[in-house]
Design a protein around this motif. Structure first.
Motif, PDB file in Angstrom:
ATOM      1  N   ASN A 142       0.819  -1.209   0.000  1.00 27.70           N
ATOM      2  CA  ASN A 142       0.000   0.000   0.000  1.00 27.70           C
ATOM      3  C   ASN A 142       0.852   1.256   0.000  1.00 27.70           C
ATOM      4  O   ASN A 142       1.480   1.610   0.997  1.00 27.70           O
ATOM      5  N   ARG A 143       0.920   1.905  -1.154  1.00 34.64           N
ATOM      6  CA  ARG A 143       1.486   3.244  -1.275  1.00 34.64           C
ATOM      7  C   ARG A 143       0.430   4.102  -1.963  1.00 34.64           C
ATOM      8  O   ARG A 143       0.699   4.824  -2.912  1.00 34.64           O
ATOM      9  N   SER A 144      -0.789   3.990  -1.484  1.00 33.19           N
ATOM     10  CA  SER A 144      -1.943   4.589  -2.144  1.00 33.19           C
ATOM     11  C   SER A 144      -1.701   6.065  -2.459  1.00 33.19           C
ATOM     12  O   SER A 144      -1.157   6.797  -1.634  1.00 33.19           O
ATOM     13  N   PRO A 145      -2.039   6.486  -3.689  1.00 34.12           N
ATOM     14  CA  PRO A 145      -2.852   5.791  -4.693  1.00 34.12           C
ATOM     15  C   PRO A 145      -2.137   4.703  -5.491  1.00 34.12           C
ATOM     16  O   PRO A 145      -2.737   4.114  -6.384  1.00 34.12           O
ATOM     17  N   VAL A 146      -0.863   4.441  -5.200  1.00 33.06           N
ATOM     18  CA  VAL A 146      -0.202   3.292  -5.813  1.00 33.06           C
ATOM     19  C   VAL A 146      -0.493   2.071  -4.950  1.00 33.06           C
ATOM     20  O   VAL A 146      -0.132   2.028  -3.771  1.00 33.06           O
ATOM     21  N   VAL A 147      -1.164   1.095  -5.522  1.00 30.65           N
ATOM     22  CA  VAL A 147      -1.494  -0.136  -4.801  1.00 30.65           C
ATOM     23  C   VAL A 147      -1.032  -1.314  -5.643  1.00 30.65           C
ATOM     24  O   VAL A 147      -1.399  -1.442  -6.814  1.00 30.65           O
ATOM     25  N   VAL A 148      -0.208  -2.165  -5.042  1.00 31.76           N
ATOM     26  CA  VAL A 148       0.305  -3.346  -5.735  1.00 31.76           C
ATOM     27  C   VAL A 148      -0.396  -4.567  -5.160  1.00 31.76           C
ATOM     28  O   VAL A 148      -0.374  -4.802  -3.949  1.00 31.76           O
ATOM     29  N   GLY A 149      -1.032  -5.342  -6.030  1.00 31.00           N
ATOM     30  CA  GLY A 149      -1.698  -6.570  -5.603  1.00 31.00           C
ATOM     31  C   GLY A 149      -0.912  -7.792  -6.039  1.00 31.00           C
ATOM     32  O   GLY A 149      -0.406  -7.842  -7.156  1.00 31.00           O
ATOM     33  N   ILE A 150      -0.797  -8.775  -5.140  1.00 30.61           N
ATOM     34  CA  ILE A 150      -0.017  -9.985  -5.419  1.00 30.61           C
ATOM     35  C   ILE A 150      -0.899 -11.193  -5.156  1.00 30.61           C
ATOM     36  O   ILE A 150      -1.499 -11.323  -4.093  1.00 30.61           O
ATOM     37  N   SER A 151      -0.949 -12.084  -6.128  1.00 30.20           N
ATOM     38  CA  SER A 151      -1.776 -13.281  -5.977  1.00 30.20           C
ATOM     39  C   SER A 151      -0.992 -14.521  -6.364  1.00 30.20           C
ATOM     40  O   SER A 151      -0.169 -14.479  -7.293  1.00 30.20           O
ATOM     41  N   THR A 152      -1.215 -15.597  -5.644  1.00 32.06           N
ATOM     42  CA  THR A 152      -0.700 -16.910  -6.045  1.00 32.06           C
ATOM     43  C   THR A 152      -1.864 -17.832  -6.385  1.00 32.06           C
ATOM     44  O   THR A 152      -1.712 -19.049  -6.377  1.00 32.06           O
ATOM     45  N   ALA A 153      -3.037 -17.235  -6.668  1.00 31.63           N
ATOM     46  CA  ALA A 153      -4.246 -17.992  -7.005  1.00 31.63           C
ATOM     47  C   ALA A 153      -4.600 -18.995  -5.903  1.00 31.63           C
ATOM     48  O   ALA A 153      -5.132 -20.058  -6.172  1.00 31.63           O
ATOM     49  N   GLY A 154      -4.268 -18.632  -4.665  1.00 29.04           N
ATOM     50  CA  GLY A 154      -4.601 -19.494  -3.533  1.00 29.04           C
ATOM     51  C   GLY A 154      -3.640 -20.644  -3.324  1.00 29.04           C
ATOM     52  O   GLY A 154      -3.783 -21.405  -2.371  1.00 29.04           O
ATOM     53  N   ALA A 155      -2.640 -20.783  -4.192  1.00 22.25           N
ATOM     54  CA  ALA A 155      -1.754 -21.944  -4.113  1.00 22.25           C
ATOM     55  C   ALA A 155      -0.736 -21.826  -2.988  1.00 22.25           C
ATOM     56  O   ALA A 155      -0.409 -22.826  -2.341  1.00 22.25           O
ATOM     57  N   ALA A 156      -0.215 -20.613  -2.747  1.00 23.54           N
ATOM     58  CA  ALA A 156       0.864 -20.465  -1.766  1.00 23.54           C
ATOM     59  C   ALA A 156       0.821 -19.064  -1.166  1.00 23.54           C
ATOM     60  O   ALA A 156       1.622 -18.205  -1.533  1.00 23.54           O
ATOM     61  N   PRO A 157      -0.095 -18.802  -0.239  1.00 21.53           N
ATOM     62  CA  PRO A 157      -0.184 -17.465   0.366  1.00 21.53           C
ATOM     63  C   PRO A 157       1.113 -17.004   1.018  1.00 21.53           C
ATOM     64  O   PRO A 157       1.450 -15.824   0.975  1.00 21.53           O
ATOM     65  N   ILE A 158       1.866 -17.919   1.620  1.00 17.63           N
ATOM     66  CA  ILE A 158       3.126 -17.550   2.260  1.00 17.63           C
ATOM     67  C   ILE A 158       4.112 -17.011   1.223  1.00 17.63           C
ATOM     68  O   ILE A 158       4.853 -16.052   1.490  1.00 17.63           O
ATOM     69  N   LEU A 159       4.115 -17.611   0.027  1.00 15.71           N
ATOM     70  CA  LEU A 159       4.972 -17.117  -1.048  1.00 15.71           C
ATOM     71  C   LEU A 159       4.558 -15.713  -1.456  1.00 15.71           C
ATOM     72  O   LEU A 159       5.399 -14.845  -1.709  1.00 15.71           O
ATOM     73  N   GLY A 160       3.253 -15.472  -1.512  1.00 20.97           N
ATOM     74  CA  GLY A 160       2.765 -14.137  -1.836  1.00 20.97           C
ATOM     75  C   GLY A 160       3.239 -13.102  -0.829  1.00 20.97           C
ATOM     76  O   GLY A 160       3.606 -11.984  -1.188  1.00 20.97           O
ATOM     77  N   GLN A 161       3.259 -13.481   0.446  1.00 18.85           N
ATOM     78  CA  GLN A 161       3.740 -12.565   1.485  1.00 18.85           C
ATOM     79  C   GLN A 161       5.228 -12.286   1.321  1.00 18.85           C
ATOM     80  O   GLN A 161       5.692 -11.176   1.558  1.00 18.85           O
ATOM     81  N   ALA A 162       5.988 -13.308   0.920  1.00 15.78           N
ATOM     82  CA  ALA A 162       7.423 -13.119   0.697  1.00 15.78           C
ATOM     83  C   ALA A 162       7.665 -12.164  -0.468  1.00 15.78           C
ATOM     84  O   ALA A 162       8.558 -11.322  -0.419  1.00 15.78           O
ATOM     85  N   VAL A 163       6.856 -12.297  -1.520  1.00 21.08           N
ATOM     86  CA  VAL A 163       6.963 -11.379  -2.658  1.00 21.08           C
ATOM     87  C   VAL A 163       6.640  -9.956  -2.211  1.00 21.08           C
ATOM     88  O   VAL A 163       7.304  -8.983  -2.611  1.00 21.08           O
ATOM     89  N   ARG A 164       5.608  -9.832  -1.378  1.00 26.32           N
ATOM     90  CA  ARG A 164       5.242  -8.503  -0.873  1.00 26.32           C
ATOM     91  C   ARG A 164       6.413  -7.863  -0.122  1.00 26.32           C
ATOM     92  O   ARG A 164       6.711  -6.677  -0.307  1.00 26.32           O
ATOM     93  N   ARG A 165       7.095  -8.644   0.710  1.00 25.19           N
ATOM     94  CA  ARG A 165       8.215  -8.091   1.468  1.00 25.19           C
ATOM     95  C   ARG A 165       9.314  -7.589   0.533  1.00 25.19           C
ATOM     96  O   ARG A 165       9.942  -6.562   0.786  1.00 25.19           O
ATOM     97  N   ARG A 166       9.556  -8.343  -0.553  1.00 32.26           N
ATOM     98  CA  ARG A 166      10.568  -7.906  -1.518  1.00 32.26           C
ATOM     99  C   ARG A 166      10.171  -6.566  -2.150  1.00 32.26           C
ATOM    100  O   ARG A 166      10.988  -5.656  -2.287  1.00 32.26           O
ATOM    101  N   ILE A 167       8.914  -6.465  -2.551  1.00 29.53           N
ATOM    102  CA  ILE A 167       8.453  -5.241  -3.206  1.00 29.53           C
ATOM    103  C   ILE A 167       8.458  -4.070  -2.230  1.00 29.53           C
ATOM    104  O   ILE A 167       8.799  -2.937  -2.587  1.00 29.53           O
TER     105      ILE A 167
END
Length: 480
Positions: A142-167
């Motif tokens: 969240n850098r609103s109005p810049v919002v980055v959404g990350i999805s793993t299509a439900g396969a690996a939420p923990i991986l999505g969180q790791a990607v978020r930390r990188r970004i």
């Protein structure tokens, strides 16, 4: 009507690779959203929906309201509204809603919720039940109005969180303020600046500053002044570390992401360059033993010419730019010509090696100081100004950089000053890279051992009693 099927057009390459889900952003400002359930899992989704400006109506019996939900409703959301309704939900509640979210465990009730949402033409989500979801909540930055959404299509939420930390590490906290400024001036830019180079130059300058460390000032919204001003070039000296991209600082990655041109050393790894802005021009200006080198004068001229063209030049050096990296010469030259220079530190080879082996270079039982020593002068031999009396003190850990060719003479000088042949020593080449090579022994054995190291490999030679640590079988493994 002419229909072209996929089979008829197989030869055309895909412009977009297959997507597991389609990323879509809902504008929920002022919209009514239904949330069923009062659990902690539901509360997080409710807070998220309200933060997007929705009027969230929570339907659940009062005995199912968790403490976090009650506190959230009492304190109020950062945007939108939250209202708690003590009731069981019914299909009619979904009529006219923009979205519907439910925390439901039983399959029968979940299926009833899905059918009701479909009948009401409302997008639906059953929390943590992907089989009952028409849309999913991704991990967000969240850098609103810049919002980055990350999805793993439900396969690996923990991986999505790791990607978020990188970004998160790449996007400065001030980016939100810059995005808000861009929104404020957008209409004026479109009205007052001509489409094409003029308008593009304005936005490129704003974006370049947005990825710095400072928040915008009133001057950054002065369209006429910015458009009329000539582009200001600058140079950033960036330490790339010993090779492992994971050892880069956050500031180094940001510099690479904002560069127009990158002048990189021969020792900079491809993994580090992979983090650079795709549009940046990459130019190899490496200097390495036993290979043809780019002259320092030529590198200086390139930096000066490119900066004068208004470009952000990143001079990417292996290790730390301020340790045997000729940074002082480059800074003096650039500042002498009025070019702004910044420096981003990197992990130098000696520290990377110490961490790699689990050795404290200043272990209080063995050493009271550490020295980084150049292993060769401008002429390619040992400098004649080295204090060998001090360097021969075994209570000082000395690390000789660029010492592949001069190691035998280093040992000879140390022995001449009385250092014992049994003093611990380490030879390391290509520290932090896939082809890293490490030898451990004593200075009496080092002259023969160094012959196994290629002449072209960046090699360091460490000497001192502190290196006696971790010599047991339990020590961190090294390659011979």
């Amino acid at each position: 009507m002419h229909v072209v099927s996929r089979q008829q057009n197989k030869s055309r390459p895909d412009r977009v690779a297959p997507l597991a889900v389609l990323p879509v952003f809902f504008d929920l400002t002022g919209k009514r959203v239904i949330a069923i359930g009062g659990s902690e899992a539901a509360t997080w989704k409710i807070e998220l929906l309200a933060a997007a400006g929705a009027h969230v109506q929570v339907l659940a019996p009062i005995d199912q309201w968790c403490d976090d939900l009650i506190a959230l409703a009492e304190s109020g959301a950062s945007a939108g509204t939250i209202s708690l309704v003590d009731c069981q939900w019914s299909p009619s509640d979904l009529s006219g809603a923009a979205l519907a979210v439910a925390d439901i465990e039983g399959d029968a009730e979940a299926l009833a919720f899905v059918e009701a949402a479909r009948d009401a033409a409302v997008p639906y989500n059953v929390i943590d039940r992907p089989e009952f979801c028409q849309f999913q909540f991704g991990t967000i930055v969240n850098r609103s109005p810049v919002v980055v959404g990350i999805s793993t299509a439900g396969a690996a939420p923990i991986l999505g969180q790791a990607v978020r930390r990188r970004i998160e590490t790449l996007l400065p906290a001030t980016l939100s303020a810059w995005a808000q400024l861009a929104r404020q001036v957008r209409a004026s830019v479109m009205d007052r600046l001509e489409a094409g180079p003029q308008r593009r130059a304005f936005w490129e300058r704003l974006v370049d500053r947005a990825f710095g460390d400072a928040a915008p000032t009133p001057m950054d919204g002065d369209i006429d002044a910015i458009a009329a001003a000539p582009p200001l070039g600058r140079v950033t000296l960036v330490g790339a570390g010993p090779g492992d991209a994971d050892l880069l600082t956050i500031k180094a990655v940001r510099a690479l992401q904002s560069a127009d041109v990158i002048l990189f050393d021969d020792l900079v790894s491809p993994d580090v360059l992979e983090l650079a802005r795709r549009e940046a021009k990459r130019m190899l200006v490496g200097k390495r033993a036993a290979r043809e080198s780019c002259r320092q004068e030529d590198i200086n001229e390139m930096m000066l010419t490119l900066a004068r063209q208004g470009k952000h030049v990143v001079r990417l050096k292996s290790g730390d730019p301020m340790i045997f990296g000729r940074a002082g010469e480059e800074i003096d030259m650039l500042e002498g010509h009025g070019i702004a220079v910044g420096v981003v530190p990197g992990v130098t080879a000696a520290l990377a090696l110490a961490s790699r082996l689990g050795i404290s270079l200043t272990h209080r039982d063995h050493a009271q100081s550490v020295r980084f020593v150049t292993g060769h002068s401008r002429k390619g031999v040992l400098p004649d100004t080295l204090n060998w009396v001090g360097l021969a003190d075994p209570a000082t850990t000395s690390v000789y950089y660029m010492s592949r060719r001069t190691l035998p003479e280093i040992v000879s000088q140390l022995r001449a000053q009385g250092m014992g042949l049994g003093t611990p020593a380490i030879i390391a080449g290509n520290v932090g890279r896939a082809d890293e090579q490490v030898w451990r022994g004593t200075i009496g054995e080092a002259v023969a051992a160094v012959e196994a190291f290629p002449l072209s490999a960046p090699t360091i030679f460490a000497v001192g009693d502190a290196l006696r640590q971790r010599t047991s079988a339990a020590a961190i493994a090294v390659s011979a």
